[in-house]
Design a protein around this motif. Structure first.
Motif, short mmCIF file in Angstrom:
data_model
loop_
_atom_site.label_atom_id
_atom_site.label_comp_id
_atom_site.label_asym_id
_atom_site.label_seq_id
_atom_site.Cartn_x
_atom_site.Cartn_y
_atom_site.Cartn_z
N ILE B 179 0.84 -1.21 0.00
CA ILE B 179 0.00 0.00 0.00
C ILE B 179 0.87 1.26 0.00
CG2 ILE B 179 -1.67 1.34 1.37
CD1 ILE B 179 -2.85 -1.39 2.23
N LEU B 180 1.86 1.29 0.91
CA LEU B 180 2.71 2.48 0.98
C LEU B 180 3.54 2.62 -0.31
CD1 LEU B 180 3.79 2.40 4.73
CD2 LEU B 180 2.01 3.77 3.66
N GLY B 181 3.97 1.47 -0.87
CA GLY B 181 4.72 1.48 -2.13
C GLY B 181 3.86 2.04 -3.26
N ALA B 182 2.59 1.61 -3.27
CA ALA B 182 1.67 2.10 -4.32
C ALA B 182 1.46 3.60 -4.18
CB ALA B 182 0.34 1.36 -4.22
N PHE B 183 1.29 4.07 -2.94
CA PHE B 183 1.13 5.52 -2.71
C PHE B 183 2.34 6.27 -3.26
CE2 PHE B 183 -1.64 5.04 1.40
CZ PHE B 183 -2.71 4.69 0.61
N GLY B 218 -7.02 11.73 -4.09
CA GLY B 218 -7.65 10.73 -3.21
C GLY B 218 -6.67 10.20 -2.18
N ILE B 219 -5.48 9.86 -2.69
CA ILE B 219 -4.46 9.29 -1.80
C ILE B 219 -4.06 10.29 -0.72
CG2 ILE B 219 -2.01 8.63 -1.76
CD1 ILE B 219 -2.55 7.10 -4.33
N SER B 220 -4.04 11.56 -1.11
CA SER B 220 -3.60 12.56 -0.12
C SER B 220 -4.55 12.62 1.08
CB SER B 220 -3.48 13.94 -0.78
OG SER B 220 -4.76 14.42 -1.05
N PRO B 224 -1.32 8.32 5.51
CA PRO B 224 -0.98 9.09 6.72
C PRO B 224 0.24 9.99 6.50
CG PRO B 224 -0.38 6.78 6.99
CD PRO B 224 -1.13 6.88 5.70
N PHE B 225 1.08 9.60 5.54
CA PHE B 225 2.29 10.39 5.29
C PHE B 225 1.95 11.71 4.60
CE2 PHE B 225 3.79 6.16 6.05
CZ PHE B 225 4.86 6.38 6.91
N ALA B 226 0.82 11.73 3.86
CA ALA B 226 0.38 12.99 3.25
C ALA B 226 -0.03 13.98 4.34
CB ALA B 226 -0.80 12.71 2.32
N TYR B 227 -0.63 13.44 5.42
CA TYR B 227 -1.01 14.31 6.55
C TYR B 227 0.23 14.87 7.23
CZ TYR B 227 -5.87 12.91 6.12
OH TYR B 227 -7.14 12.72 5.67
N LEU B 228 1.26 14.04 7.26
CA LEU B 228 2.54 14.46 7.86
C LEU B 228 3.10 15.67 7.10
CD1 LEU B 228 4.49 13.32 10.11
CD2 LEU B 228 5.71 12.19 8.28
N SER B 229 3.15 15.56 5.77
CA SER B 229 3.69 16.66 4.94
C SER B 229 2.82 17.91 5.10
CB SER B 229 3.68 16.27 3.46
OG SER B 229 4.32 15.05 3.30
N ARG B 230 1.49 17.70 4.99
CA ARG B 230 0.59 18.87 5.06
C ARG B 230 0.68 19.57 6.42
NH1 ARG B 230 -3.46 16.14 2.04
NH2 ARG B 230 -4.38 15.37 3.96
N GLY B 231 0.76 18.75 7.47
CA GLY B 231 0.82 19.30 8.83
C GLY B 231 2.06 20.14 9.02
N LEU B 232 3.21 19.61 8.59
CA LEU B 232 4.45 20.36 8.78
C LEU B 232 4.49 21.59 7.87
CD1 LEU B 232 7.09 17.53 9.37
CD2 LEU B 232 5.83 18.90 11.02
N ASP B 233 3.86 21.48 6.70
CA ASP B 233 3.78 22.64 5.80
C ASP B 233 3.02 23.79 6.47
OD1 ASP B 233 5.20 21.44 3.87
OD2 ASP B 233 3.48 20.91 2.57
N GLY B 248 -7.31 19.13 13.15
CA GLY B 248 -8.68 18.61 13.03
C GLY B 248 -8.75 17.44 12.04
N TYR B 249 -8.12 17.63 10.89
CA TYR B 249 -8.09 16.55 9.88
C TYR B 249 -7.47 15.28 10.48
CZ TYR B 249 -9.14 19.61 5.85
OH TYR B 249 -9.73 20.45 4.96
#
Lengths: 315, 272
Positions: B179-183, B218-220, B224-233, B248-249
């Motif tokens: 799953i993570l590889g596909a993302f 959709g993947i974003s 969970p790693f997309a949330y990591l990037s967005r949060g730190l951004d 909140g997200y």
């Protein structure tokens, strides 16, 4: 204590358990028997709420079993066929963990008592990974009894034990039953079931074939009761009069020893004793040659004989 | 109340066991090692150019540290249910007062607390780095560390969800890797296609790019790693509204995946 109503479990169209109706009363030691693949473990899993039935109901301790009904589960203790442990824990840590889960009061004193009872007191600080199968089985017993459950469900409880440990566990089960605990035992070891259980159920291919006291099951399987009698004198003279008795199906005489085949409608021992006394004989010994549970089990399961009244057991 | 006691007991056993395991410290050490390497290169370039071009020089090393800790946590939570299923210990727990809910929330709290302890070590590490390098332990870094707690919550709930679906440790690890590889593959592929001028792409490739943009969006919301990037951004952008929205997200994401995990576990049962 346990009641199943038309309990059925299907796996891809295959009926592993088929309309099963069991009734375990308070104070029973109830044997649940069946050959491999008969559906025993599936039934137990449904009774414990670990797999949902396809249809039918389970009542445990008077309440219908709903998913995640933990209050009912707190009142039962389970020993499964295979033992699963956290191998990095010691016996003491393991039982303390379960003691906390079940909120056992004075948990350390209770652990001491149970480890003593199952003979593991000296191994309490050993890692469970180093425990033999027998020791694991005994520890599972201690865990099942830790919270003082009203009902014990035991799946092959003595399967991995040596004779001394089997006796230890058997004594423990009997002791717990004397204290008022109801015990439901599923086992292949028929000799153990015969020694322990008051009532048994036999299932085969998912269907209940018999549920009764052991004596009744054996009696219903045979149309003749064999009596071995030792008399005070030579019994050759009895031949003619014995054959006239309506409840006697046959007999053999050998000196003062008599073997009589009686009908099974009721207990004719008193009638026979009275007859012999009236003929001037004293009965020195009288033994019933019984069918063993093993013989009964094989007869029922191999011939798939149902000893249930119509409408009883399997709907 | 009793459910909370069960959760606490499960949490305590698991947390202490994981806290004494070597793997946990290896993951933290590895994350610091990689961060130190990045920081060294960064400091070398500052030395050579004699200029600092970033207002948040410690954020990228922090991001890398978090990614490594997250990878450890996603695997840890990803095998936590399947391991107990495979070993049969889950069945024994369910003979008694444990329910899928209490079991999963106990695991979630354990993994989140492990993440928070790792964040504590991270804070100490970056504080020491700031002392030795004069790069400054800024308020932004503190905000990023607070945000990280919520981001690790996403990682843990995602891992638990995958674990609730699988019956064996190997299947859980394979599912996570797949799953993570596909993302990652979709993200890389999309980025690669974005690198081309629109005019240089053929019509089918334009459709592919458009389709990938939908998948990527959709993947974003799933990864969970997309949330990591967005949060730190959101920390770098210094936008308090965006910061709170991202928290909140993360909370909603964690709750959704936890409820899905409880649902799946109820359906799938205790057997491997």
């Amino acid at each position: 204590m346990i009641q199943t109503v038309n309990l059925t479990k299907e796996f891809n169209g295959f009926k592993a358990v088929d309309n099963l109706n069991l009734r375990v009363e308070k104070g029973d030691i109830y044997g649940f028997l069946g050959p491999n693949g008969a559906g025993k473990t599936t039934t137990i899993m449904m009774i414990l709420g670990l797999i949902p039935p396809t249809s039918g109901k389970v009542f445990l301790l008077g309440e219908e079993l709903k998913p995640n009904n933990v209050e009912v589960k707190r009142r039962i203790g389970v020993v499964s066929e295979n033992q699963y442990f956290y191998k990095e824990m010691t016996a003491e840590e393991y039982l303390t963990f379960f003691g906390e889960l079940y909120e056992v009061p004075n948990v350390h004193r209770r652990i001491d008592e149970l480890l003593e009872a199952v003979g593991l007191r000296n191994d309490r600080n050993k890692k469970l990974g180093a425990y033999s199968k027998g020791m694991q089985q005994k520890l599972a017993f201690a865990r099942a009894l830790l919270h003082d459950p009203e009902l014990l469900i035991l799946d092959e409880p003595v399967a991995n034990l040596d004779p001394t440990s089997i006796k230890q566990i058997r004594d423990l089960i009997e002791e717990e039953n004397r204290r008022g605990r109801t015990v439901f035992v599923s086992s292949h070891l028929l000799s153990e079931v015969e020694r322990l259980c008051k009532k048994v159920a036999i299932i085969n291919r998912g269907k209940l074939l018999a549920e009764d006291t052991m004596d009744n099951i054996k009696r219903r399987l045979t149309d003749t009761i064999h009596m071995e009698i030792e008399l005070s004198a030579n019994a050759e003279s009895l031949s003619t009069s014995l054959s006239e008795l309506p409840f006697v199906k046959g007999f053999t005489v050998e000196g003062n020893r008599l073997e009589v085949h009686l009908k099974t409608e009721r207990d004719y021992r008193l009638d026979l004793s009275r007859f012999l006394y009236e003929k001037g004989f004293l009965v020195l010994t009288m033994k019933t040659k019984e069918m063993s549970l093993e013989e009964a089990f094989i007869t029922i399961t191999q011939q798939n004989i149902s000893l249930l009244a119509q409408g009883e057991g399997n709907a | 109340m009793r459910t909370f006691r069960v959760m606490k007991t499960l949490f305590k056993r698991d947390f202490l066991y994981s806290l004494y395991s070597l793997g946990y410290y290896v993951a933290i050490f590895a994350s610091f090692f990689v961060s130190s390497f990045i920081l060294k290169n960064f400091l070398d370039s500052i030395g050579e150019e004699d200029i600092l071009v970033s207002a948040y020089p410690l954020n990228y090393p922090l991001y890398i540290t978090l990614v490594i800790i997250s990878l450890y946590l996603v695997i840890l939570s990803g095998i936590s249910i399947s391991r107990e299923r495979e070993q049969g210990t889950l069945e024994v727990l369910f003979y008694g007062p444990v329910t899928p809910g209490s079991f999963l929330w106990g695991k979630y709290l354990k993994d989140l607390c492990l993440g928070m302890v790792a964040l504590g070590f991270t804070a100490v590490y970056f504080y020491l780095v700031s002392l030795f390098t004069n790069l400054g332990f800024t308020l932004g870094l503190v905000k990023a560390l607070i945000m990280s707690v919520f981001l690790l919550s996403c990682v843990v709930s995602f891992g638990l969800f995958i674990s609730s679906l699988t019956g064996r440790i190997r299947s859980s690890v394979l599912a996570l890797v797949a799953i993570l590889g596909a993302f990652l593959a979709i993200q890389l592929g999309y980025n690669a296609l974005l690198g081309f001028e629109k005019e240089s792409l053929s019509v089918p490739m334009l459709y592919v790019r458009q389709a990938m943009s939908y998948v990527f969006r959709g993947i974003s919301w799933i990864s969970p790693f997309a949330y990591l990037s967005r949060g730190l951004d959101s920390v770098v952008l210094e936008n308090p509204f965006l910061y709170v929205v991202n928290i909140g997200y993360a909370v909603v994401y964690s709750l959704v995946f936890m409820f899905l995990s409880v649902y799946v576990m109820n359906k799938k049962g205790v057997k491997a």
